[in-house]
Design a protein around this motif. Structure first.
Motif, PDB file in Angstrom:
ATOM      1  N   ALA A  78     -30.047  -3.769  55.571  1.00 57.45           N
ATOM      2  CA  ALA A  78     -29.084  -2.631  55.550  1.00 57.45           C
ATOM      3  C   ALA A  78     -29.504  -1.210  55.217  1.00 57.45           C
ATOM      4  CB  ALA A  78     -28.408  -2.681  54.454  1.00 57.45           C
TER       5      ALA A  78
ATOM      6  N   ALA B  94     -28.813   2.091  56.900  1.00 60.79           N
ATOM      7  CA  ALA B  94     -28.704   3.960  55.929  1.00 60.79           C
ATOM      8  C   ALA B  94     -29.993   4.866  56.271  1.00 60.79           C
ATOM      9  CB  ALA B  94     -28.893   3.524  54.689  1.00 60.79           C
TER      10      ALA B  94
ATOM     11  N   GLN C 187     -29.175   6.613  59.628  1.00 67.28           N
ATOM     12  CA  GLN C 187     -28.153   7.165  59.981  1.00 67.28           C
ATOM     13  C   GLN C 187     -28.098   8.495  58.434  1.00 67.28           C
ATOM     14  OE1 GLN C 187     -24.904   5.228  58.528  1.00 67.28           O
ATOM     15  NE2 GLN C 187     -23.283   7.270  58.070  1.00 67.28           N
TER      16      GLN C 187
ATOM     17  N   LEU D 269     -25.945   5.805  49.283  1.00 75.75           N
ATOM     18  CA  LEU D 269     -25.218   6.215  51.028  1.00 75.75           C
ATOM     19  C   LEU D 269     -26.018   4.157  51.147  1.00 75.75           C
ATOM     20  CD1 LEU D 269     -24.139   6.007  53.844  1.00 75.75           C
ATOM     21  CD2 LEU D 269     -26.733   7.155  54.733  1.00 75.75           C
TER      22      LEU D 269
ATOM     23  N   LYS E 115     -23.470   1.531  49.874  1.00 74.86           N
ATOM     24  CA  LYS E 115     -22.320   1.959  50.139  1.00 74.86           C
ATOM     25  C   LYS E 115     -22.683   0.749  51.654  1.00 74.86           C
ATOM     26  CE  LYS E 115     -18.980   4.629  53.057  1.00 74.86           C
ATOM     27  NZ  LYS E 115     -18.467   6.371  52.717  1.00 74.86           N
ATOM     28  N   THR E 116     -23.936   1.228  52.600  1.00 74.71           N
ATOM     29  CA  THR E 116     -24.206   0.018  53.780  1.00 74.71           C
ATOM     30  C   THR E 116     -24.462  -1.259  53.622  1.00 74.71           C
ATOM     31  OG1 THR E 116     -25.319   1.970  55.002  1.00 74.71           O
ATOM     32  CG2 THR E 116     -25.704   0.052  55.438  1.00 74.71           C
TER      33      THR E 116
ATOM     34  N   SER F 257     -20.727  -2.902  52.903  1.00 74.01           N
ATOM     35  CA  SER F 257     -19.958  -2.010  54.190  1.00 74.01           C
ATOM     36  C   SER F 257     -19.673  -3.782  54.212  1.00 74.01           C
ATOM     37  CB  SER F 257     -20.881  -1.086  55.121  1.00 74.01           C
ATOM     38  OG  SER F 257     -21.705  -2.478  55.438  1.00 74.01           O
TER      39      SER F 257
ATOM     40  N   GLN G 244     -20.323  -4.073  57.845  1.00 68.14           N
ATOM     41  CA  GLN G 244     -20.931  -4.578  58.921  1.00 68.14           C
ATOM     42  C   GLN G 244     -21.859  -5.529  57.858  1.00 68.14           C
ATOM     43  OE1 GLN G 244     -23.106  -1.081  60.640  1.00 68.14           O
ATOM     44  NE2 GLN G 244     -24.849  -2.813  62.143  1.00 68.14           N
TER      45      GLN G 244
END
Length: 392
Positions: free
Chosen positions: A89, A93, A96, A363, A366-367, A370, A372
């Motif tokens: 994860a 992130a 991204q 981020l 958050k990832t 998520s 996912q």
């Protein structure tokens, strides 16, 4: 900046502080270069193909690049597959968001406390952290970013937070960390050993547990009735239910320390006498780390432990014979006044004020939380973690 691969056990405190300052460095670095015009409007002369033109004249100059490097310190759980999801994860992130991240998994040992203390003293905490202690300690000294907006966003996408989870992360009406798992401990009974001693599980009281442990314990066979540690390793899963059973508590409703009480003395006496008087705990329990009771139970050295699901995961994978002879329940209390209890731990990730990139740090969290990655994280934990979000 990186730290040489040194033998950390030989470092002095001053050296550790210096190295912590190097290892934790992260921030925004702007790489500036002069720009050059690449207009090709009318009236310009064409450059002959045989001419060697200067690079500045034939190529667009690179744009100003923002380079962000994050550090993330998290405690290493005894479920490697779940740790891998945290790394995945974080990497996703970083890809991204266009930054890099160094995830360091710290052991549940005194070295981790020392590392965090040194970083705190040097104002060099990691961007993202899950400490071996409590997040509230860092909020109390002004070292945490307010994550209320992120908390609300994750809650909406995950079907809502459980009330007790939100309460845990809230101080002064704001949320300062993001709980990522519910680690609940249950009593593990070796049914064959307890039934062989004439006891049906689950037991109704701590006194019954002690009586059974005395009958089960056979030091000459390296067999002991109870696997409660006598060191700081996994102490919340072991001592807290005993403390509650005797009506003791650490703090009162106003937050004042309440350890100096007859109830706490009784709880401590009962607990320590397991080792000093009744000797129903293995002699090595004074130096156990958090994984030692897992090993003692799985190898048949002890008949009872209080532990989260990491032991279940190990039994599912490699010790199904032990799992077949195991029963689970809350830790017994002392009836009629105290019910059985199951202590829970809510580890959380926070963003420190030492971070120069709090947006990127959020981020990462958050990832992980998520759709996912979070279900994948829970499944990889093999019964060790329960969800803190209602949607999962």
């Amino acid at each position: 900046m990186g730290v040489p691969d040194l033998d950390r056990s030989r470092l002095s405190r001053r050296q550790l502080l210096k190295l912590a300052g190097l290892a934790g460095f992260g921030g925004v670095v702007a790489a500036c270069a002069p720009t050059a015009s690449t207009n090709s409007g009318a009236g310009q002369k064409a450059v002959p193909s045989s001419a060697a033109a200067p690079a500045q004249a034939t190529q667009a100059a690179p744009a100003v690049v923002k380079s962000v490097s994050l550090t993330m310190w998290v405690q290493r759980y005894y479920v490697p597959d779940a740790n891998k999801v945290v790394q995945e994860a974080a990497d996703a992130a970083a890809k991204q968001g266009g930054f890099s991240i160094d995830v360091e998994f710290l052991p549940w040992e005194d070295t981790s406390y020392a590392k965090w203390s040194a970083a705190l003293a040097a104002n060099n905490l990691p961007d993202i952290g899950m400490p071996p202690g409590y997040p509230s300690q860092y909020q109390a000294v002004g070292k945490l970013h307010d994550l209320s907006s992120l908390f609300e966003e994750i809650g909406k996408s995950g079907g809502g937070w459980y009330d007790y989870v939100k309460s845990d992360a809230t101080m002064g009406g704001k949320q300062w960390w993001i709980p990522i798992l519910n680690e609940t401990a249950l009593a593990h009974y070796r049914t064959d050993l307890f039934e062989g001693a004439g006891y049906k599980v689950p037991l109704e009281s701590l006194d019954a547990l002690l009586d059974a442990a005395k009958k089960i314990t056979k030091p000459e066979k390296n067999l002991y009735g109870i696997g409660m540690g006598m060191s700081h390793g996994d102490w919340p899963h072991n001592f807290l239910p005993v403390m509650w059973a005797f009506g003791a508590k650490f703090q009162d409703e106003k937050g004042n320390l309440a350890v100096d009480s007859p109830e706490m003395l009784k709880a401590l006496t009962w607990y320590t006498e397991l080792y000093t008087k009744w000797k129903v705990v293995p002699p090595g329990a004074t130096s156990w780390d958090p994984s030692s009771n897992n090993t003692a139970y799985i190898t048949g050295q002890v008949a009872f432990i209080s532990n989260p699901g990491s032991t279940i995961g190990q039994m599912k994978k490699d010790h199904t014979d032990v799992l077949k002879n195991t029963a689970f329940a809350p830790v017994p209390g002392l009836p009629p006044n105290t019910k059985p209890t199951a202590p829970t731990n809510l580890p959380g990730l926070f963003v420190t004020t030492d971070s120069k990139a709090p947006g990127e740090a959020q981020l990462v969290i958050k990832t992980l939380m998520s759709e996912q990655f979070y279900p994948k994280y829970l499944e990889a934990a093999q019964s060790n973690f329960f969800s803190v979000l209602k949607g999962y």
